[in-house]
Design a protein around this motif. Structure first.
Motif, short mmCIF file in Angstrom:
data_model
loop_
_atom_site.label_atom_id
_atom_site.label_comp_id
_atom_site.label_asym_id
_atom_site.label_seq_id
_atom_site.Cartn_x
_atom_site.Cartn_y
_atom_site.Cartn_z
N ALA A 148 0.84 -1.20 0.00
CA ALA A 148 0.00 0.00 0.00
C ALA A 148 0.88 1.25 0.00
N GLU A 149 1.88 1.24 0.85
CA GLU A 149 2.74 2.42 0.97
C GLU A 149 3.55 2.67 -0.28
N LEU A 150 3.77 1.62 -1.04
CA LEU A 150 4.49 1.76 -2.30
C LEU A 150 3.60 2.41 -3.36
N GLY A 151 2.30 2.47 -3.09
CA GLY A 151 1.41 3.16 -4.00
C GLY A 151 0.68 2.27 -4.99
N ASN A 152 0.76 0.94 -4.79
CA ASN A 152 -0.06 0.06 -5.64
C ASN A 152 -1.51 0.15 -5.21
N ASP A 153 -2.43 -0.04 -6.15
CA ASP A 153 -3.79 -0.30 -5.73
C ASP A 153 -3.83 -1.76 -5.31
N PHE A 193 -4.23 -16.11 2.91
CA PHE A 193 -4.38 -14.65 2.75
C PHE A 193 -3.99 -14.31 1.32
N GLN A 194 -4.95 -13.80 0.57
CA GLN A 194 -4.68 -13.47 -0.83
C GLN A 194 -4.66 -11.96 -1.01
N ILE A 195 -3.71 -11.51 -1.81
CA ILE A 195 -3.66 -10.08 -2.14
C ILE A 195 -3.44 -9.92 -3.64
N GLN A 196 -4.23 -9.05 -4.24
CA GLN A 196 -3.95 -8.61 -5.60
C GLN A 196 -3.45 -7.17 -5.51
N PHE A 197 -2.34 -6.88 -6.20
CA PHE A 197 -1.86 -5.50 -6.21
C PHE A 197 -1.48 -5.15 -7.64
N SER A 198 -1.58 -3.85 -7.92
CA SER A 198 -1.55 -3.49 -9.33
C SER A 198 -1.10 -2.05 -9.54
N SER A 199 -0.62 -1.78 -10.75
CA SER A 199 -0.34 -0.39 -11.13
C SER A 199 -1.59 0.24 -11.73
N PRO A 222 3.71 1.81 -9.03
CA PRO A 222 2.60 2.44 -8.31
C PRO A 222 1.41 2.71 -9.22
N ALA A 223 0.23 2.66 -8.67
CA ALA A 223 -0.98 2.90 -9.46
C ALA A 223 -1.22 4.40 -9.60
N LYS A 224 -1.89 4.74 -10.69
CA LYS A 224 -2.21 6.17 -10.86
C LYS A 224 -3.54 6.46 -10.19
N LEU A 225 -3.51 6.50 -8.87
CA LEU A 225 -4.74 6.77 -8.13
C LEU A 225 -4.95 8.28 -8.08
N GLU A 226 -6.17 8.66 -7.71
CA GLU A 226 -6.49 10.08 -7.55
C GLU A 226 -5.53 10.73 -6.57
N LYS A 227 -5.33 12.03 -6.75
CA LYS A 227 -4.47 12.76 -5.83
C LYS A 227 -5.03 12.71 -4.41
N GLY A 228 -4.14 12.65 -3.44
CA GLY A 228 -4.63 12.68 -2.07
C GLY A 228 -3.75 11.90 -1.12
N THR A 229 -4.16 11.89 0.15
CA THR A 229 -3.45 11.10 1.14
C THR A 229 -4.20 9.79 1.32
N TYR A 230 -3.44 8.70 1.35
CA TYR A 230 -4.04 7.37 1.42
C TYR A 230 -3.58 6.62 2.64
N ARG A 231 -4.40 5.67 3.05
CA ARG A 231 -3.94 4.67 4.01
C ARG A 231 -4.63 3.37 3.63
#
Lengths: 346, 610
Positions: free
Chosen positions: B35-40, B64-70, B225-234
């Motif tokens: 998450a901190e790396l910026g993947n969705d 425990f399964q995780i999908q992460f993506s740009s 990292p994914a191109k998510l909307e601008k903002g602060t994420y957690r």
């Protein structure tokens, strides 16, 4: 916010009377019911408690007793069967500034609501519980209750009850109660005194009231309330006083180890100095006394069995919140939402 | 040896082992770092109801399964690319889901005779060629961890418990992620156990270095990292988001939050989370039972607090009578139901959406209750907040449905600013003049007069009320009137919520309808199929009672309507009943969320049927 509004509104209140606590609703209990006396004593005591009317809340469950809130001109909540103690507990936790009362019956509190009763009591939430114990289900027309005697013939037990009853005082003590008392519907003065005592107690105060249901269980407590028999069958507990009873104050209770025995003060073998002196700070004594309830050959105690101090759940809850506010922060929502590991996308 | 780097758009990893192997922890740590790396990302924890099921057994496997993506993604994915199997049982249970040609990282040390027998393998799958279709990496995870921790001063049992960090280290190396977040976490978690802290860090680094130096692995992967909307994420799980949503509602309304709750899987974390925030004036009460949970909240609400109770299906069943009381006394109350597999105790740790009809109807009498549902882990914040807003505005209990998948799953959350949250206005009545407890406003809400207010002393309760005065009343016409008023009040909420938006063409061959947590799988299916040129539309419902005003009219514009839900067709029943639309259904009740492919196949089947 709630408390602020209330504080703003609370101006010096005028002197109130019992009438000020009576609502405009017609009382609908059966004529002759013991509940009338309880309502009258509560209304009589209320003005002396020094609590403004708007700060008083009566909460009830289901049953004849539980219509009580409708007849009090205070705030009131008529809940669902058995749940009055926990609705009241939620109210008291949210609003420690209120004087919260529970009006309940033996079916409501000890059968369907038994779980809430024991847990509220052990937590010592600052509630005043009035148990109208008539040892029968009145509103559903005459089935046996958890305080009905073994063998009793009722509509649902034509061959006799084969349950064994609760002794509510013992149950309250066993639930780690801090105030446990008993009174009689036909002893107005004693009841008023007990209500006053319980109101001044901080924590769960439990008052069992032997109440006559003249329709479905008439005369259940005659032995304890009739002029002729009362003195010989009732032991009035008085703090610091030796346990004397009898028409001519001629009998007493002495402790033989852990066993209470009835002794005569007439034949010269025992004097008043041999008797147990009541101490409502003693849990051990309270347990012993609670066992005397309608025990063959013994008088049934009324009065305060136990009155001890212990921190209340509701005040501890407030303390923890104050402590958290002092040691953490005052609660900044944006800071909370942004807590943990965050990252920025530009 | 030179290692090649390969760039991937997205990847799906499943960590699997014994329920005592720390797989949930491993997955959560990988998630946080990712998450901190910026993947969705989107996660799916899947664990047994037993805390420590017998080691090595098939039913004791925790995953425990995780999908992460740009890219923007919506679900934990259908088929893992990589399976980390800590023992034979974990391999056996999870292999069927692994992508064709996918990667297996197996802890060879656990593939001994006893564990093979427990997993019901006749021969060792690592040796018998049965895994030839996959890229198999056989790694002595336990032994290498033991070697690395020889001088740690820990005993053998403690040392082997560090092996999950070794496995995590390998994955960090493989996906080129920093170990810092996890190292910081270990330092905080084991502050008071310095030997364990050091050992876990050593194991983590040993795993990373093992990846780097061993010649087994030839490729590292990059997921940008994914191109998510601008903002602060957690990164946030559904249960955390629910708790924060309620605190936000408390702060915005100015009412102290009171939670009455009894521990139940998978809802307990909301109780835990709220208990940590007493500095917000939050009062949390662990009640003696489910009934006490809700009844204490009703009492608190009578006193002017924001009353909340949290539970799962069996608990909701127990709260039934008290919800009816809240309907009758018309006090605000939020009921969060984190659904799990049922009936009865059912599948406590697995997900399902089969409490919809319970939420709608499971009460005596005509007892209308607004129902809303969250669609993603982060959306739990929005919908818990919305439930509180509606409860306070309309003086009613509101049920907010989430489920085990949302509760335990997590995703990146764009943190909202508190000032941008919808207004919640509360006006306690204080003027005794003309006060009547059941005098309704334009929304049909009754006034909220709280104890302590002079001159407003009144009594409420579960007996039928006389219109306006609130006195007990058995008059036949009054009862009819009150039943109608309560129903109309809830119906009026439709004017207070946004209209439903259609994704895709406004009319056509097929409309896919989902509600609650099926959002991710349906959205993934939709996006996959759009790129392949299929034509259909979708809507997603977050308001179940009342429905959004334009729903009926939308349904009628499509030739086919397909409802996908994790039950036997509960929303489908409601839609048929309400709108007389002959909806088709896709149902799944396996304790697991839909895979996108399952939805895609059903859509293709409908589109191909002419």
């Amino acid at each position: 916010m709630a408390e602020e509004i209330v504080q703003k509104q609370n101006e010096a209140s005028p002197v109130l009377t019992a009438k000020d606590f009576a609502s405009d609703q017609d009382v609908r209990w059966c004529p002759g019911c013991g509940d009338y006396s309880i309502l009258a004593q509560v209304q009589r005591v209320m003005p002396s408690l020094g609590v403004p009317r708007e700060k008083v809340v009566f909460v009830a469950g289901i049953g004849c007793s539980s219509r009580f809130p409708y007849y009090m001109d205070t705030y009131g909540f008529h809940g669902i069967h058995g749940r009055a103690p926990i609705i009241a507990a939620g109210l008291k936790m949210a609003r420690p500034d209120l004087s919260v009362w529970v009006a309940t019956g033996d079916g409501d509190l000890l059968s369907i609501g038994g779980n809430h009763f024991i847990h509220v009591t052990r937590r010592n939430i600052d509630l005043n519980i009035l148990l109208f114990n008539n040892r029968i289900y009145g509103l559903t027309k005459g089935q046996y209750s958890p305080t009905s005697e073994y063998g009793k013939i009722t509509k649902s037990t034509p061959m006799g009850v084969i349950d064994h009853p609760f002794n509510p005082v013992s149950l309250a003590l066993g639930s780690n109660g801090t105030f446990v008392a008993r009174t009689l519907d036909r002893d107005a003065k004693h009841m008023q005194e007990m209500i006053q005592r319980q109101a001044s107690h901080k924590g769960t105060s439990f008052l069992e009231i032997y109440q006559n249901c003249n329709i479905f269980n008439d005369g259940a407590f005659d032995l304890l309330t009739d002029k002729e028999t009362k003195a010989d069958n009732v032991l009035v507990l008085q703090q610091g006083k030796p346990m004397v009873f009898g028409k001519e104050n001629d009998k007493g209770i002495k402790l033989d180890g852990f066993k209470p025995v009835v002794v005569s003060l007439k034949d010269g073998r025992y004097s008043i100095n041999d008797l147990v002196v009541h101490n409502d700070k003693s849990r051990e004594l309270a347990f012993i006394l609670s066992e005397l309830t309608e025990y063959p050959g013994y008088p049934t105690p009324i009065g305060v069995f136990l009155d001890i101090d212990r921190k209340t759940y509701d005040s501890e809850m407030v303390n923890q919140i104050d402590k958290a506010k002092n040691t953490m922060d005052e609660g900044d929502l944006d800071k909370l939402l942004n807590s943990g590991n965050t990252w920025k996308i530009n | 040896m030179e290692k090649t780097a390969k760039v991937l758009k997205s990847s799906i990893i499943r960590f699997a082992g014994d329920s005592g192997d720390g797989m949930q922890l491993t997955g959560t740590q990988f998630t946080q770092t990712t998450a901190e790396l910026g993947n969705d990302l989107s996660t799916l924890p899947d664990y047994p109801a037993e805390i420590r099921a017998p080691a090595g057994t098939l039913f004791g496997v925790s995953g425990f399964q995780i999908q992460f993506s740009s890219d923007d993604i919506h679900s934990p994915g259908d088929e893992p690319d990589i399976l980390v199997a800590m023992n034979p049982a974990a391999l056996k249970v999870n292999l069927k889901d692994l992508k064709k040609g996918g990667m297996i990282i197996a802890n060879v040390d656990a593939f001994n005779k006893k564990n093979l027998e427990l997993a019901k393998y006749d021969t060792n799958p690592l040796e018998d060629g049965s895994l030839d279709r996959y890229q198999l990496f056989v790694i002595p995870i336990t032994k290498t961890t033991t070697t690395a921790l020889q001088t740690s001063g820990l005993n053998m049992k403690e040392i082997t418990r560090c092996k999950n960090f070794f496995a995590l280290g390998i994955m960090y190396w493989m996906f080129n992620r920093s170990m810092d977040t996890t190292i910081d976490w270990i330092r905080g978690k084991f502050k008071k156990l310095p030997k364990i802290m050091e050992a876990n860090i050593t194991a983590l680094k040993a795993g990373y270095n093992f990846g780097d130096t061993t010649e087994i692995f030839t490729t590292r992967y990059e997921v940008a990292p994914a191109k998510l909307e601008k903002g602060t994420y957690r990164n946030i799980s559904g249960n955390e988001a629910t708790a924060l949503g309620m605190i936000a509602a408390s702060q915005k309304s100015g009412l102290p939050l009171f939670l009455g709750s009894y521990p139940i899987t998978p809802a307990s974390e909301i109780l835990h989370e709220l208990s940590r925030h007493k500095n917000f004036g939050v009062k949390t009460f662990q009640a003696e039972d489910e009934i006490a949970g809700i009844c204490s909240a009703i009492g608190a609400s009578f006193g002017g607090a924001l009353g909340l109770t949290t539970t799962s299906g069996p608990g909701l069943a127990l709260k039934t009578e008290a919800i009816g009381l809240a309907v009758m006394v018309e006090l605000p109350l939020v009921i969060i139901n984190v659904q799990r597999g049922g009936p009865s105790t059912g599948l406590p740790t697995k997900t399902e959406q089969a409490d919809l009809l319970q939420a709608m109807y499971a009460r005596n009498g005509e007892s209308p209750v607004p129902v809303v549902a969250a669609s993603t882990p982060a959306d739990c914040f929005t919908m818990a907040y919305e439930a509180a807003r509606l409860a306070l505005k309309f003086m009613t209990p509101v049920i907010c449905l989430t489920d085990g998948y949302l509760a335990n799953g997590s995703e990146p959350w764009k943190i909202p600013e508190s000032k941008g949250l919808p207004e919640i206005k509360v006006n306690f009545v204080t003027n005794p003049e003309g006060f009547q407890p059941y005098q309704r406003d334009e929304n049909l809400s009754r006034p909220w007069a709280i104890p302590g207010t002079p001159g407003l002393e009144h009594r409420i309760g579960g007996l039928e009320k006389e219109n306006v005065t609130g006195n007990v009343c058995y008059i036949p016409e009054n009862h009819q009137l009150m039943v109608n008023l309560r129903a109309q009040k809830v119906k009026n909420i439709e004017n207070d919520i946004p209209l439903l938006e259609v994704e895709g063409p406004e009319e056509g061959e097929l409309l896919v309808v989902g509600w609650g947590s099926t959002y991710g799988a349906i959205q993934a299916a939709y996006e996959n199929m759009m790129t392949k040129g299929y034509k259909f539309s979708k809507v997603h419902l977050k308001y179940l009672n009342p429905f959004q005003k334009n729903l009926g009219e939308i349904l009628k514009r499509f030739k086919n309507v397909l409802v996908c839900e994790m039950n036997l067709g509960q929303l489908a029943k409601l839609l048929r009943m309400e709108y007389l639309v002959d909806v088709k259904t896709l149902n799944k009740v396996q304790g697991l969320p839909f895979k996108a492919i399952e939805i895609e196949n059903k859509i293709i089947e409908i589109l191909n049927t002419k």
